[in-house]
Write a protein that holds these residues in place. Structure first.
Motif, PDB file in Angstrom:
ATOM      1  N   PRO A  25      64.460 147.969  -2.617  1.00  0.00           N
ATOM      2  CA  PRO A  25      65.022 148.020  -1.321  1.00  0.00           C
ATOM      3  C   PRO A  25      64.582 147.244  -0.346  1.00  0.00           C
ATOM      4  O   PRO A  25      65.311 147.308   1.053  1.00  0.00           O
ATOM      5  N   LYS A  26      63.661 146.538  -0.327  1.00  0.00           N
ATOM      6  CA  LYS A  26      62.894 145.698   0.705  1.00  0.00           C
ATOM      7  C   LYS A  26      63.841 144.864   1.389  1.00  0.00           C
ATOM      8  O   LYS A  26      63.602 144.304   2.480  1.00  0.00           O
ATOM      9  N   SER A  70      69.550 147.122   0.688  1.00  0.00           N
ATOM     10  CA  SER A  70      69.697 148.543   0.438  1.00  0.00           C
ATOM     11  C   SER A  70      70.570 148.339  -0.980  1.00  0.00           C
ATOM     12  O   SER A  70      71.061 147.421  -1.263  1.00  0.00           O
ATOM     13  N   VAL A  98      73.543 150.229   6.568  1.00  0.00           N
ATOM     14  CA  VAL A  98      72.207 150.374   6.044  1.00  0.00           C
ATOM     15  C   VAL A  98      71.620 148.810   6.256  1.00  0.00           C
ATOM     16  O   VAL A  98      71.884 148.034   5.817  1.00  0.00           O
ATOM     17  N   ASP A 112      64.264 147.042   5.714  1.00  0.00           N
ATOM     18  CA  ASP A 112      63.327 147.371   6.390  1.00  0.00           C
ATOM     19  C   ASP A 112      62.367 146.227   7.033  1.00  0.00           C
ATOM     20  O   ASP A 112      62.624 145.063   6.527  1.00  0.00           O
ATOM     21  N   LYS A 160      62.167 155.905  -0.738  1.00  0.00           N
ATOM     22  CA  LYS A 160      62.849 155.382   0.363  1.00  0.00           C
ATOM     23  C   LYS A 160      64.461 155.282   0.259  1.00  0.00           C
ATOM     24  O   LYS A 160      65.033 155.153   1.111  1.00  0.00           O
ATOM     25  N   GLU A 161      64.814 155.326  -0.892  1.00  0.00           N
ATOM     26  CA  GLU A 161      66.482 155.366  -1.059  1.00  0.00           C
ATOM     27  C   GLU A 161      66.757 156.746  -0.585  1.00  0.00           C
ATOM     28  O   GLU A 161      68.070 156.528  -0.079  1.00  0.00           O
ATOM     29  N   ASP A 204      66.747 156.468   3.288  1.00  0.00           N
ATOM     30  CA  ASP A 204      68.010 155.590   3.690  1.00  0.00           C
ATOM     31  C   ASP A 204      69.389 156.198   3.463  1.00  0.00           C
ATOM     32  O   ASP A 204      70.081 155.980   4.284  1.00  0.00           O
ATOM     33  N   HIS A 205      69.687 156.717   2.486  1.00  0.00           N
ATOM     34  CA  HIS A 205      70.975 157.022   2.152  1.00  0.00           C
ATOM     35  C   HIS A 205      71.369 158.632   2.179  1.00  0.00           C
ATOM     36  O   HIS A 205      72.464 158.788   2.106  1.00  0.00           O
ATOM     37  N   GLN A 245      70.372 160.545  10.004  1.00  0.00           N
ATOM     38  CA  GLN A 245      69.225 160.072  11.239  1.00  0.00           C
ATOM     39  C   GLN A 245      68.279 160.779  10.898  1.00  0.00           C
ATOM     40  O   GLN A 245      68.157 162.091  11.174  1.00  0.00           O
ATOM     41  N   LEU A 299      58.430 153.505   4.493  1.00  0.00           N
ATOM     42  CA  LEU A 299      59.791 154.451   4.548  1.00  0.00           C
ATOM     43  C   LEU A 299      60.504 154.372   5.849  1.00  0.00           C
ATOM     44  O   LEU A 299      61.643 154.536   5.852  1.00  0.00           O
ATOM     45  N   SER A 354      63.633 154.805  15.450  1.00  0.00           N
ATOM     46  CA  SER A 354      64.872 155.650  15.797  1.00  0.00           C
ATOM     47  C   SER A 354      64.582 156.932  16.418  1.00  0.00           C
ATOM     48  O   SER A 354      65.555 157.804  16.396  1.00  0.00           O
TER      49      SER A 354
END
Length: 581
Positions: A86-87, A90, A134, A137, A366-367, A370-371, A375, A424, A461
């Motif tokens: 994912p780096k 995404s 998305v 990172d 991480k996935e 992210d998904h 938030q 992450l 964030s």
């Protein structure tokens, strides 16, 4: 039909998004054009112009059948996934970009083939859209400037302004682990009782099998290496033959594709020879410089305690060779900064062994972050161990000798956790920390380093985080919790459990275990693979753990310990009488 209407689980060929024909009916030129997409990473990192239309609507979960069909149709797709997800991008964006190119190619081909345009051509011409929500990172690559890291300290903790980093990464690093979009296993939690119930059991099994196959294809030693195209393997030398090298990392250099362990070094007489004989290594040394200067050694892995990392890294840099250094990167931020600067000035790559960045569990974590969490609003880390209650200082050895480790067990353990938070969530900001030495420990008469550390921070964030590491506790605890507006994720940092995803549905808490590929036998191996791929200049391959990201982690740890050691920018290990007791 529209991509968003396809929710079936049987694999569907990728062109059927636009053109409903079988592979037997597929024109050879069109098939060749579709297969050519996997020849370049741009098919996955850059969208086709058709994705800019209002009608383009792509949803990964609804289009999973096309994804599975695409992997079956073009075997090379499974090689690009671990390099980019994912780096770099995404998973959603990876497939959105790919299918935008598929739609562009098929649409153009059908426009040039009038006999294929039927009365439903308007329906067939609908095209999917890129999910722009998305973003990749922010981990810098090895070409980034050597300027200091951009972590701001909480105003209350400032004794001096934290250094700023104005550098901008040119490219995002990639991961080494293939991640398929697998539905997660459902665990319904009610009244404290867990009952397993699969939301779609066949799909989970199919997806887990696909993940494991892709992961095995990429990292197992039995996979055929493309040496003809990318040259001979990287010949490694190792400084230090301790416990980490014995199982976690050493065999990984032998099993990773494009890698060869050529020489080892240990100052203790007999240890290097014994290691070499057990592991089939050709050369062994008792002198570090002799190994570094060996012309058969192309890259060096420093696996000694942190107290010698800077010294050895300078020697490796003088020899103009890439360097891979164990974590923590050094004893303090200043040493880390110096290491990054000298390798940057000499245009040499510097990697750090935060191997969890390429580990299957954390790739999947991480996935999930992210998904599935929305938030992010808060983060909590709690780690407790009874180490200082049951072990004497001599049993813990160099890990609590500040001259060797840079502090107490916090340096060794918390560095992993803080680096994973950076992986992450991105760089931590507004950091505030405090540390104490617990008095009257039963085994602690000779301990003068910290035993308990607390830390707070914010993310970009505006999520807030709190962490506690207690090495003088009567219980053992290892828990990471990340909470968002749509769900939360819990997992251990040092265990082997799969992440748990928690979401509310109809007033009930639904907890889902996120399926992960099988764990590698040697935990460093996936990260070693990414390093070898980058050094051999495989297309689009950048390791996720460089000196720049590790330097950020060192700065966070320095802020947490600064009050206890009354400054961390000097050789504080030489003045223990001035520390806070």
């Amino acid at each position: 039909e529209s991509m968003g209407n396809s929710v079936g689980h049987d694999p569907l060929p990728p062109w059927s998004i636009v053109l409903d024909i079988s592979e037997d009916e597929l024109d050879e030129d069109l098939k060749a054009n579709l297969l050519e997409l996997s020849e370049s990473h741009l098919s996955f990192t850059e969208p086709h112009e058709c994705s800019k239309t209002e009608d383009y609507d792509f949803d990964l979960e609804e289009c999973i059948s096309y994804v599975h069909g695409a992997v079956l149709f073009d075997k090379r797709l499974s090689s690009w996934m671990p390099k980019l997800i994912p780096k770099r991008i995404s998973e959603e964006l990876f497939w959105s970009n790919y299918f935008s190119h598929v739609c562009g190619i098929v649409t153009k081909w059908t426009e040039n083939s009038p006999h294929l345009i039927a009365s439903d051509s308007d329906e067939n011409s609908e095209q999917p859209t890129e999910d722009s929500a998305v973003a990749a990172d922010e981990s810098p690559n090895s070409t980034e400037s050597g300027a200091s890291s951009s972590i701001s300290e909480h105003p209350e903790s400032k004794e001096s302004e934290a250094p700023k980093d104005d550098s901008t990464p040119e490219e995002q690093p990639e991961s080494d682990v293939a991640v398929a979009s697998a539905p997660v296993e459902s665990v319904s939690v009610a009244n404290g009782n867990e009952s397993l119930e699969s939301e779609s059991a066949p799909t989970v099994e199919e997806s887990q099998t696909l993940e494991q196959n892709l992961f095995s294809e990429y990292i197992e030693a039995e996979v055929q290496d493309s040496k003809t195209e990318y040259g001979p393997p990287i010949r490694w030398g190792i400084l230090g033959c301790g416990d980490v090298c014995e199982w976690k990392s050493g065999p990984g250099f032998q099993r990773a594709r494009g890698s060869e362990l050529t020489a080892v070094m240990c100052r203790t007489p007999g240890m290097a020879k014994s290691f070499a004989e057990r592991h089939g290594v050709k050369k062994y040394y008792t002198d570090a410089k002799a190994l570094i200067d060996d012309p058969d050694v192309e890259a060096v892995y420093i696996a000694t305690p942190p107290g010698s990392h800077l010294e050895y890294a300078k020697l490796v840099c003088e020899a103009m060779k890439p360097c891979f250094v164990e974590k923590p990167m050094a004893r303090n931020f200043e040493e880390c900064k110096e290491m990054v600067d000298i390798f940057y000035r000499n245009n040499l790559p510097l990697f750090v062994a935060y191997y969890r960045r390429a580990h299957p569990r954390f790739i999947r974590a991480k996935e999930t972050v992210d998904h599935h969490l929305g938030q992010i609003t808060s983060i909590s880390v709690r780690y407790s161990a009874d180490t200082h209650l049951v072990k004497t200082p001599s049993e813990i050895s160099w890990r609590i000798e500040s001259e060797q480790s840079g502090g107490g067990l916090f340096m060794d353990i918390a560095s992993h956790t803080l680096d994973i938070l950076d992986f992450l969530l991105g760089p931590l900001d507004h950091v505030y920390g405090d540390a104490v030495k617990t008095p009257n420990l039963p085994k602690g008469d000779e301990i003068n380093v910290e035993t308990v550390v607390a830390l707070s921070f914010r993310t970009s964030s505006s999520a807030v985080g709190s962490c506690v590491w207690n090495f003088a506790a009567c219980v053992r605890e290892d828990n990471l919790e990340i909470v968002g507006t749509k769900g939360s994720m819990t997992m251990s940092v040092f265990g082997d459990d799969s992440p748990m995803l928690h979401q509310a549905h109809g007033g009930k808490l639904l907890s889902r275990r996120v399926p992960c590929p099988h764990l590698p036998d040697h935990v460093h191996q996936p990260l070693i693979q990414t390093i070898c791929d980058e050094l051999r200049q495989l297309p689009g391959c950048i390791s996720p753990s460089h000196g720049h990201s590790a330097r950020r982690t060192a700065q966070v740890m320095d802020i947490a310990l600064r009050k206890y050691y009354r400054d961390r920018s000097d050789d504080f290990w030489d003045r223990p009488l001035k520390w806070t007791k």
